[in-house]
Design a protein around this motif. Sequence first.
Motif, PDB file in Angstrom:
ATOM      1  N   LYS A  88      -2.386  15.543 -49.784  1.00 57.82           N
ATOM      2  CA  LYS A  88      -1.701  16.131 -48.617  1.00 57.82           C
ATOM      3  C   LYS A  88      -2.026  15.358 -47.338  1.00 57.82           C
ATOM      4  O   LYS A  88      -1.129  14.977 -46.588  1.00 57.82           O
ATOM      5  CB  LYS A  88      -2.123  17.603 -48.456  1.00 57.82           C
ATOM      6  CG  LYS A  88      -1.944  18.429 -49.718  1.00 57.82           C
ATOM      7  CD  LYS A  88      -2.342  19.873 -49.523  1.00 57.82           C
ATOM      8  CE  LYS A  88      -3.814  20.113 -49.231  1.00 57.82           C
ATOM      9  NZ  LYS A  88      -4.730  19.768 -50.339  1.00 57.82           N
ATOM     10  N   THR A  89      -3.319  15.147 -47.109  1.00 61.49           N
ATOM     11  CA  THR A  89      -3.731  14.426 -45.900  1.00 61.49           C
ATOM     12  C   THR A  89      -3.190  13.002 -45.900  1.00 61.49           C
ATOM     13  O   THR A  89      -2.697  12.509 -44.887  1.00 61.49           O
ATOM     14  CB  THR A  89      -5.276  14.413 -45.805  1.00 61.49           C
ATOM     15  OG1 THR A  89      -5.722  15.754 -45.675  1.00 61.49           O
ATOM     16  CG2 THR A  89      -5.753  13.610 -44.616  1.00 61.49           C
ATOM     17  N   THR A  90      -3.271  12.368 -47.052  1.00 58.53           N
ATOM     18  CA  THR A  90      -2.761  10.994 -47.144  1.00 58.53           C
ATOM     19  C   THR A  90      -1.275  10.950 -46.798  1.00 58.53           C
ATOM     20  O   THR A  90      -0.815  10.025 -46.115  1.00 58.53           O
ATOM     21  CB  THR A  90      -3.018  10.440 -48.553  1.00 58.53           C
ATOM     22  OG1 THR A  90      -4.415  10.541 -48.835  1.00 58.53           O
ATOM     23  CG2 THR A  90      -2.590   8.986 -48.659  1.00 58.53           C
TER      24      THR A  90
ATOM     25  N   PRO B  42      -4.698  16.373 -36.643  1.00 59.48           N
ATOM     26  CA  PRO B  42      -5.224  15.896 -37.920  1.00 59.48           C
ATOM     27  C   PRO B  42      -6.227  16.857 -38.567  1.00 59.48           C
ATOM     28  O   PRO B  42      -6.710  17.784 -37.920  1.00 59.48           O
ATOM     29  CB  PRO B  42      -5.922  14.594 -37.539  1.00 59.48           C
ATOM     30  CG  PRO B  42      -6.333  14.778 -36.130  1.00 59.48           C
ATOM     31  CD  PRO B  42      -5.278  15.652 -35.502  1.00 59.48           C
ATOM     32  N   GLU B  43      -6.497  16.572 -39.823  1.00 59.08           N
ATOM     33  CA  GLU B  43      -7.528  17.313 -40.549  1.00 59.08           C
ATOM     34  C   GLU B  43      -8.859  17.175 -39.807  1.00 59.08           C
ATOM     35  O   GLU B  43      -9.198  16.090 -39.348  1.00 59.08           O
ATOM     36  CB  GLU B  43      -7.662  16.720 -41.949  1.00 59.08           C
ATOM     37  CG  GLU B  43      -8.574  17.497 -42.859  1.00 59.08           C
ATOM     38  CD  GLU B  43      -8.529  16.952 -44.295  1.00 59.08           C
ATOM     39  OE1 GLU B  43      -8.171  17.713 -45.188  1.00 59.08           O
ATOM     40  OE2 GLU B  43      -8.831  15.761 -44.502  1.00 59.08           O
ATOM     41  N   GLY B  44      -9.586  18.250 -39.703  1.00 56.91           N
ATOM     42  CA  GLY B  44     -10.860  18.195 -38.964  1.00 56.91           C
ATOM     43  C   GLY B  44     -10.664  18.190 -37.465  1.00 56.91           C
ATOM     44  O   GLY B  44     -11.609  18.057 -36.710  1.00 56.91           O
TER      45      GLY B  44
ATOM     46  N   ASP C  83      -2.462  19.418 -40.182  1.00 54.57           N
ATOM     47  CA  ASP C  83      -3.245  19.248 -41.404  1.00 54.57           C
ATOM     48  C   ASP C  83      -4.337  20.305 -41.477  1.00 54.57           C
ATOM     49  O   ASP C  83      -5.347  20.213 -40.782  1.00 54.57           O
ATOM     50  CB  ASP C  83      -3.850  17.844 -41.458  1.00 54.57           C
ATOM     51  CG  ASP C  83      -4.302  17.470 -42.869  1.00 54.57           C
ATOM     52  OD1 ASP C  83      -4.425  18.392 -43.712  1.00 54.57           O
ATOM     53  OD2 ASP C  83      -4.529  16.274 -43.125  1.00 54.57           O
ATOM     54  N   GLU C  84      -4.120  21.289 -42.294  1.00 54.31           N
ATOM     55  CA  GLU C  84      -5.070  22.390 -42.511  1.00 54.31           C
ATOM     56  C   GLU C  84      -5.584  23.005 -41.208  1.00 54.31           C
ATOM     57  O   GLU C  84      -6.799  23.011 -40.955  1.00 54.31           O
ATOM     58  CB  GLU C  84      -6.250  21.915 -43.377  1.00 54.31           C
ATOM     59  CG  GLU C  84      -5.748  21.383 -44.712  1.00 54.31           C
ATOM     60  CD  GLU C  84      -6.722  21.631 -45.843  1.00 54.31           C
ATOM     61  OE1 GLU C  84      -7.457  22.636 -45.774  1.00 54.31           O
ATOM     62  OE2 GLU C  84      -6.722  20.850 -46.802  1.00 54.31           O
ATOM     63  N   PRO C  85      -4.684  23.537 -40.415  1.00 56.77           N
ATOM     64  CA  PRO C  85      -5.125  24.133 -39.144  1.00 56.77           C
ATOM     65  C   PRO C  85      -6.035  25.340 -39.334  1.00 56.77           C
ATOM     66  O   PRO C  85      -6.791  25.679 -38.428  1.00 56.77           O
ATOM     67  CB  PRO C  85      -3.812  24.546 -38.461  1.00 56.77           C
ATOM     68  CG  PRO C  85      -2.806  24.628 -39.549  1.00 56.77           C
ATOM     69  CD  PRO C  85      -3.216  23.616 -40.575  1.00 56.77           C
TER      70      PRO C  85
END
Lengths: 321, 286
Positions: free
Chosen positions: B41-43, B83-85, B158-160
């Motif tokens: 997913k992140t990629t 972004p993620e993180g 990305d994964e909020p």
Amino acid sequence: MLDDFINQFWPSTIDGLSLGAIYALVALGYTMVYGVLRLINFAHADIFMVGTFAALWTVQTMGVSSAGGIGLIGVAVVMALVAGAVSGGSALLLEVAAYRPLRKKGASRLAALISAIGASIFIQQLFATTVIPWVFDTSKEGGKLPLNEHFVSRNDVVDLGPIHISNDKLIVFVGAVLMMIALDQFVNRTKLGRGIRSTAQDPETAVLMGVNIDRVVSVTFLVGGAMAGVAAALYFLRFEQAWFFTGFLLGIKAFTAAVLGGIGNIRGALVGGFALGLFEMYGSSLFGSEWRDVVAFSVLILVLMFRPTGILGESLQQARA
Amino acid sequence: MLLEIRDIHVHYGKIAALKGITASVDEGEIVTLIGANGAGKTTTLKTVSGLRPLSGGGIVFDGKDISKMPGHKRVLAGIGQAPEGRGIFPGMTVEENLLMGAYARKGDSSPELKEAYELFPRLAERKNQAGGTMSGGEQQMLAIGRALMAKPKVLLLDEPSMGLAPMLVQQIFTIIQEINRRGTTVLLVEQNAQQALQIAHRAYVLETGRVVKTAPAADLLDDPEVRAAYLGGDLGAAKGTAAPPAAPAPAPEPSATSADAGGPADADSADPAGTRADDGEGGTAP
Ligand SMILES: Nc1ncnc2c1ncn2[C@@H]1O[C@H](COP(=O)(O)OP(=O)(O)O)[C@@H](O)[C@H]1O
Ligand SMILES: [Mg+2]
């Protein structure tokens, strides 16, 4: 021994601050490049060396034979402009020739470090064998290096009891501090400055913000190089000497200053520069001037042993720059 | 279609992370990518933003092939990402972080800054605080607010909800719906599939670098396979543990939107539910 130290306290302090100011300006270039690329740009020392020759060239071209007072300030400003431009431009070229191609290929940090050392030797030898004989009249010194140019007429401009400050040391100190203030404003107040800080803190997210990393890297080398150039002009004003190997020791000292303050941290470079200048001068008055470099590098080793993140001790990513 | 991801392949070294992902996002939609850890997913989002090079396939955005466009230019083209993180710049203040969002744009960004503060009043209270010292929920709001500063056509999230307390998760999802209602297309990556499927119009399920299922989000909520793999079991159990009572109804009726792009955009936005973002703090204190 202690008597010497006490007698010499004020002169050592003043020498330490004016020398430290030069270390600090050069250290900024190491720390900024490290902050953005995590690269120790060993050739930065030689960018400084190039600046000392630009300063020599300026003095010879202007035909200055003896300057003091306001005239010396004028000469200093012109030298700083020329040396800043030449060193800044050289740093930009260095990045494009020695580092950018490796970055594009995704080469390892070790490869970049080796390229840095190679570039350093290349620039030194280019000057020793080609640029210096071609541009400068070496016969004046009987063909010998380093080249000297005596043009500063020194006098004390501050006399406060035990404190005597000569005009050249005052110009070095004030000039360096002005550059530091300008850089601080640039990095903290301008958009490009924010671009540099964001890249240092998180390059991937910086790209998501639309930051062009290549542009940021170029600006970082340009600004760091220009700072080294101004430092070189001030150094030349103070010591009136240019040599293709000057960068070596001065570069290691400035790098030490950057590590001392906490590499990657701009304010740390300033603190480290002044601290190293003072340690060196106090050390020489305590133990004799032949111990100067021993003192400087002992300080580095102690800091690395007991406080590896440097005096300011911030981690790189957290550094406010 | 606003964003078309066409059979993309992405490698990390020799390892294939994406083995031919095809997905699309229409203007006005909320589309979600769900899948287990390491599914890609992140990629996928990084590749859409230009942080990872393609080794095959292509990406078309707003009618243009952007497969070779450098990452920093994609922001101006209209692709924003939180972004993620969260990617907060720790040494910058909240306001500086927000201004970074408008880095690529020319001209005055004070209207967007005002809008971000209106959407997230919490950020206005803390504008001079260092980003790195904010709580997780605040950082997520900052990341979303910052991405909106660029006025993106599509917002990649990305994964909020990662690492947030349930109440804050609820708030973040409400805000995402509100952002969508105001006209921004959303591509949402989540491991919190239950919530993501409730607010999305369509969904893709990723497994080890491939799309294994695509359907309107509402259908996947009832899909037994998806329930078993991503929603923690059968219908009854999952419903019991899901959103708190205050959960908003899935915005526009999902069934009406899968084909009709106009649907979500003209939904009535009289009540900006997302503006009450300042009352969930209690849940985050570490
Ligand atoms: N920087 C990286 N280097 C090597 N492999 C990576 C890297 N990032 C992700 N991967 C691999 O790529 C695959 C997809 O990862 P990712 O896109 O992060 O998945 P997700 O976001 O769905 O958890 C995983 O197998 C992961 O191990
Ligand atoms: Mg992920």
